[in-house]
Design an enzyme around this catalytic site. Structure first.
Site, mmCIF file in Angstrom:
data_model
loop_
_atom_site.group_PDB
_atom_site.id
_atom_site.type_symbol
_atom_site.label_atom_id
_atom_site.label_comp_id
_atom_site.label_asym_id
_atom_site.label_seq_id
_atom_site.Cartn_x
_atom_site.Cartn_y
_atom_site.Cartn_z
ATOM 1 N N MET B 26 0.935 -1.302 -0.034
ATOM 2 C CA MET B 26 -0.015 0.015 -0.121
ATOM 3 C C MET B 26 0.954 1.343 -0.136
ATOM 4 O O MET B 26 0.615 2.347 0.184
ATOM 5 C CB MET B 26 -0.991 0.012 1.117
ATOM 6 C CG MET B 26 -1.873 -1.186 1.180
ATOM 7 S SD MET B 26 -3.666 -1.037 1.878
ATOM 8 C CE MET B 26 -3.093 -0.688 3.566
ATOM 9 N N HIS B 33 9.411 -3.330 3.620
ATOM 10 C CA HIS B 33 8.956 -3.647 2.270
ATOM 11 C C HIS B 33 10.176 -3.696 1.277
ATOM 12 O O HIS B 33 10.178 -4.740 0.487
ATOM 13 C CB HIS B 33 8.356 -2.167 1.683
ATOM 14 C CG HIS B 33 6.960 -1.854 2.254
ATOM 15 N ND1 HIS B 33 6.818 -0.793 3.164
ATOM 16 C CD2 HIS B 33 5.918 -2.455 2.092
ATOM 17 C CE1 HIS B 33 5.653 -0.983 3.507
ATOM 18 N NE2 HIS B 33 4.903 -1.742 3.039
ATOM 19 N N LYS B 144 5.891 -11.250 7.303
ATOM 20 C CA LYS B 144 5.102 -11.865 8.401
ATOM 21 C C LYS B 144 4.510 -11.043 9.580
ATOM 22 O O LYS B 144 3.780 -11.523 10.255
ATOM 23 C CB LYS B 144 6.011 -12.830 9.178
ATOM 24 C CG LYS B 144 6.250 -14.047 8.206
ATOM 25 C CD LYS B 144 7.130 -15.040 9.160
ATOM 26 C CE LYS B 144 7.653 -16.573 8.266
ATOM 27 N NZ LYS B 144 8.268 -17.422 9.159
#
Lengths: 275, 275
Positions: B26, B33, B144
């Site tokens: 997002m 990321h 995770k």
């Protein structure tokens, strides 16, 4: 024709096969299916068919158990129609664990067929998406006989951004007009003789609709259903709808389709006619 | 790095690109990321990232409107991390009409995060499937940190026969243990100083669990939540669960995970720790 039962074997076989055109079926093939197979040739380098009687799309009390399973004869017909690869998974192959993720279609799933077969289109959408993920076709072909199914799958492809062209193919009919269907095999001889009335009723309704306009729709629907019932049918619905979305017509000039479902004895037949 | 906004342009760009490894995000990227992006290189010839703040997975009253949108800075970071293609659709590109088809996950969607964010995982599953259909990757990587999301997507991939390997990557943490998250940016300095307690609480719980066994789970969960609340948190849950399916443990020796969600001021943080 190669035949594969497991998803891994199918995927292996479809590597390097170019563009794939796919025709999913529940087997017990007739000329309607074979027309789809031959048309598929124009949409890909490799034609893949599947045969799987999908428990998810049958309701309790429907004909899942007695649905005709005729794999050997189906294979002969697919070979003759030039199909390259048949995917014929067992339930264990396609549902190794109970299915718990579903594709949930919108309100369209509850109309018409959906009102009489709750959960049917959820089961159809889910298995078709799953088969698409197994086969990864560039195009998939469906008969217009199951008109609402075609509309649900078309909408699913658009809504989920599937990289697949959905192609609808005209219904194939017997000489007397009866739409070919695996369920026609359930009809006793007198029922088979009566069955073409369903299509004739749709043709009559279309003619009157063109003369009288959409204001007459409620009356014409009722008259059509009554005329079937008079001849021993139990009519679930006769409905004039817009082609896209299958809602009732709201203005003149919309592309329409007349859809009907009715039972003859214990056999439920559906048909439709575009206007 | 190529940037594409529309689905057709993306598909065009990804032809002849070999095996694709995909990281959906997002945006408002952080080191978590970027770790996914670098790991993706091992799973494909081409690394594709997406940035899309997905309205479907936000509930009413959640932070959809204020969710940070930092596309220019994100692009710089993606370039530096060696990403080949960025897919950054607008809402109009991905939802040209209101979304009416959904992927409906099973009961797993209503547990834990799902209990506090009704509809969240339906929105996640639907957009992830749609992004998968746009990108058609061979592998997709997820952190995770959003553990339940990873479990939902893994289960979806298996249940829908997606031809995609789902890869989970360990959570990246700040030096003081706080799991990196775009929502950390909402924290005022005193809250940021307090925030690492969430992970410390999970570590303490793990240690006690290893000493006391699963019979102690209900008490340990309560104590952990109480210790957070004592320090000004509002705890939604601290839960010890089986890794597969996220149900409560039923026997010793099962692979477990401890999951927590708690609010600090108006910011809601989640974290987890495998046992």
């Amino acid at each position: 024709m190669e035949i594969h039962h497991s998803i891994p074997a199918l995927r292996q076989a479809l590597q390097e096969r170019g563009r794939i055109a796919f025709v999913p079926t529940m087997g017990n093939l007739h000329e309607g299916h074979l027309t789809l197979m031959r048309a598929a040739r124009e949409h890909g380098d490799t034609v893949v068919a599947s045969i799987f009687v999908n428990r998810l799309q049958f309701g309790p009390g429907e004909d899942f158990d007695k649905y005709p399973r005729t794999l050997a004869a189906d294979c002969d017909q697919l070979r003759a129609a030039g199909v390259d690869v048949l995917f014929a998974p067992t339930e264990q192959d396609l549902y190794p664990e109970p299915q718990t993720f579903f594709v949930e279609p919108p309100d369209l799933q509850h109309l018409l067929e959906g009102a009489f077969r709750p959960g049917h289109f959820r089961g159809v959408a889910t298995v078709v998406l799953k088969l698409f993920n197994c086969v990864q076709p560039q195009a998939a072909l469906f008969g217009k006989k199951d008109y609402q199914q075609l509309m649900v799958i078309r909408a699913m492809a658009a809504q989920l951004a599937l990289p697949i062209r959905i192609v609808g193919i005209d219904t194939v009919r017997a000489a007397d007009g009866l739409a070919l269907s695996s369920r026609n095999g359930y009809l006793a001889p007198p029922e088979r003789a009566e069955a073409p009335r369903l299509y004739r009723t749709l043709q009559t309704l279309r003619q009157r609709l063109l003369q009288e306009g959409i204001e007459a729709v409620p009356r014409l629907e009722k008259e059509a259903a009554a005329s079937l019932d008079e001849h021993g049918w139990q009519t679930d619905y006769v409905a004039v709808r817009q082609q896209a979305g299958l809602l009732p017509p709201t203005a003149a000039g919309q592309p329409l389709v007349i859809l009907a479902a009715a039972r003859l004895g214990s056999t439920r037949l559906i048909d439709n006619l575009e206007v």
